[in-house]
Design an enzyme around this catalytic site. Sequence first.
Site, PDB file in Angstrom:
ATOM      1  CD  GLN A  72      -2.697   1.507   2.332  1.00 47.01           C
ATOM      2  OE1 GLN A  72      -2.158   1.742   3.409  1.00 47.01           O
ATOM      3  NE2 GLN A  72      -4.009   1.495   2.183  1.00 47.01           N
TER       4      GLN A  72
ATOM      5  CE1 TYR B  42      -2.738   9.949   7.027  1.00 52.97           C
ATOM      6  CE2 TYR B  42      -3.403   7.817   6.185  1.00 52.97           C
ATOM      7  CZ  TYR B  42      -3.063   8.632   7.253  1.00 52.97           C
ATOM      8  OH  TYR B  42      -3.058   8.136   8.534  1.00 52.97           O
TER       9      TYR B  42
ATOM     10  NE  ARG C  29     -11.010  -2.896  14.079  1.00 48.13           N
ATOM     11  CZ  ARG C  29     -12.163  -2.289  14.257  1.00 48.13           C
ATOM     12  NH1 ARG C  29     -12.360  -1.570  15.348  1.00 48.13           N
ATOM     13  NH2 ARG C  29     -13.132  -2.400  13.360  1.00 48.13           N
TER      14      ARG C  29
HETATM   15  C1  LIG Z   1      -3.395  -0.492  13.925  1.00 47.52           C
HETATM   16  C2  LIG Z   1      -4.101  -0.054  12.666  1.00 47.52           C
HETATM   17  C3  LIG Z   1      -3.367   0.536  11.643  1.00 47.52           C
HETATM   18  C4  LIG Z   1      -3.993   0.898  10.436  1.00 47.52           C
HETATM   19  N1  LIG Z   1      -3.229   1.397   9.406  1.00 47.52           N
HETATM   20  C5  LIG Z   1      -3.784   1.568   8.175  1.00 47.52           C
HETATM   21  C6  LIG Z   1      -2.972   1.893   7.043  1.00 47.52           C
HETATM   22  O1  LIG Z   1      -1.734   1.992   7.107  1.00 47.52           O
HETATM   23  N2  LIG Z   1      -3.594   2.057   5.859  1.00 47.52           N
HETATM   24  C7  LIG Z   1      -4.962   1.940   5.720  1.00 47.52           C
HETATM   25  O2  LIG Z   1      -5.488   2.094   4.607  1.00 47.52           O
HETATM   26  N3  LIG Z   1      -5.752   1.629   6.789  1.00 47.52           N
HETATM   27  C8  LIG Z   1      -5.196   1.420   7.994  1.00 47.52           C
HETATM   28  N4  LIG Z   1      -5.990   1.021   9.044  1.00 47.52           N
HETATM   29  C9  LIG Z   1      -7.437   0.785   8.838  1.00 47.52           C
HETATM   30  C10 LIG Z   1      -7.722  -0.690   8.564  1.00 47.52           C
HETATM   31  O3  LIG Z   1      -7.124  -1.127   7.341  1.00 47.52           O
HETATM   32  C11 LIG Z   1      -9.240  -0.979   8.493  1.00 47.52           C
HETATM   33  O4  LIG Z   1      -9.824  -0.148   7.513  1.00 47.52           O
HETATM   34  C12 LIG Z   1      -9.975  -0.766   9.829  1.00 47.52           C
HETATM   35  O5  LIG Z   1      -9.243  -1.305  10.920  1.00 47.52           O
HETATM   36  C13 LIG Z   1     -11.374  -1.424   9.807  1.00 47.52           C
HETATM   37  O6  LIG Z   1     -11.287  -2.808   9.480  1.00 47.52           O
HETATM   38  P1  LIG Z   1     -11.501  -3.959  10.608  1.00 47.52           P
HETATM   39  O7  LIG Z   1     -12.890  -3.741  11.178  1.00 47.52           O
HETATM   40  O8  LIG Z   1     -11.405  -5.266   9.884  1.00 47.52           O
HETATM   41  O9  LIG Z   1     -10.440  -3.769  11.665  1.00 47.52           O
HETATM   42  C14 LIG Z   1      -5.398   0.689  10.265  1.00 47.52           C
HETATM   43  C15 LIG Z   1      -6.129   0.122  11.322  1.00 47.52           C
HETATM   44  C16 LIG Z   1      -5.505  -0.266  12.498  1.00 47.52           C
HETATM   45  C17 LIG Z   1      -6.319  -0.926  13.586  1.00 47.52           C
END
Ligand SMILES: Cc1cc2nc3c(=O)[nH]c(=O)nc-3n(C[C@H](O)[C@H](O)[C@H](O)COP(=O)(O)O)c2cc1C
Length: 356
Positions: free
Chosen positions: A98, A180, A312
């Site tokens: 990414q 971003y 997560r």
């Molecule tokens: C620790 C952490 C770091 C994240 N870093 C990014 C990132 O670098 N780029 C991005 O597009 N989303 C990032 N996200 C968002 C996740 O990709 C995702 O959209 C969000 O956690 C919801 O999905 P989930 O319910 O499966 O956790 C991050 C989320 C978490 C928890």
Amino acid sequence: MYPLLQPLELGALRLRNRIVMAPMTRNRAGPGDVPGELAVAYYAARAGAGMIVTEGTQPSRHGKGYCRTPGLHTPQQIAGWRRVTDAVHAAGGCMVVQLMHTGRIASRYNKDADARTVAPSAIRARGRMFTDTAGLVEFDAPEALSSAEVADVIAEYADAARAAREAGFDGVELHAASGYLPMQFLSTGTNERRDGWGGSRNGRLRFVVETLAAMSAELGAGRLGLRICPGNPFNDLYDAAPADTYRALLEALAPMGLAYLHVIRSPLATLDAFALARECYGGALLLNDGFDFDSGNAAVAGGVAQAVSYARAFIANPDLVARFTHGWPLAPFERRTLYTPGAAGYTDYPAHPAPQ
Ligand SMILES: Cc1cc2nc3c(=O)[nH]c(=O)nc-3n(C[C@H](O)[C@H](O)[C@H](O)COP(=O)(O)O)c2cc1C
């Protein structure tokens, strides 16, 4: 068979199942923003995912916003990533990087002394971010890019796409969510330009469209994905008419033939991003945010999504696909170690013990 466990072709990408590891910034890069042995172990342990999308990775030193995030613009970074992709491929996985240029969401304390903080317009984001050297600080006041410099930033993305191939990645995802740089171009609150890179709705779309075109020339569109989250106010972002902006963006993307569009659920009650994407975009959809195994299977079975990504759930469950498949319980993750250096809370979550 569960719909999420069926294999999938997304353009030139081959996924052995439809459970994708979503991108997560974990701030473990070493000196020179190089991913090290910890990253090799972390990603290899998660290679059972149908596809891994890496943590946000800066295409240039100017694109860095946070501390300890990896880059993909020096020979050392490319070599570091090569060790990661070799390990993931040896375990049968598929992996895209990414590319994340944070634009105005940055602090000079987190980047090289000669790196700039740039944005479509010189509008500072309200809010603070963590730095290793100065603690919590206000976001930098960004410099507005000149018209010629916008083309330079697009060239940096194209260089990083070429570097991704050298580093052994199967593809590249453009991060155009979370407030971003690409989203700063798309949105009325952060783009007050009067040149062709703003000034009208189509002007605001141009940066994302031309960046994708430049990366496509390096890799082929079949190895390219785009991540969006229409209407997300995260990182002080505002768009006066997100449904209108994203409808037009999706229509502009349609002829490009991308491998996939990665859509995060919109936090706005008034905007159903999944329905908008299904309506305006005919290509493959990877959906995200808050899915569990049942709702993921339902999204694929119902034809709403081709695949679903999980963030997560992968933190404390490196073997998430096996846990879903067998109905084993999911382990909770430790919040305190999400962004701290070292192995704790990163590579020390075990796989579920195999039943006797
Ligand atoms: C620790 C952490 C770091 C994240 N870093 C990014 C990132 O670098 N780029 C991005 O597009 N989303 C990032 N996200 C968002 C996740 O990709 C995702 O959209 C969000 O956690 C919801 O999905 P989930 O319910 O499966 O956790 C991050 C989320 C978490 C928890």
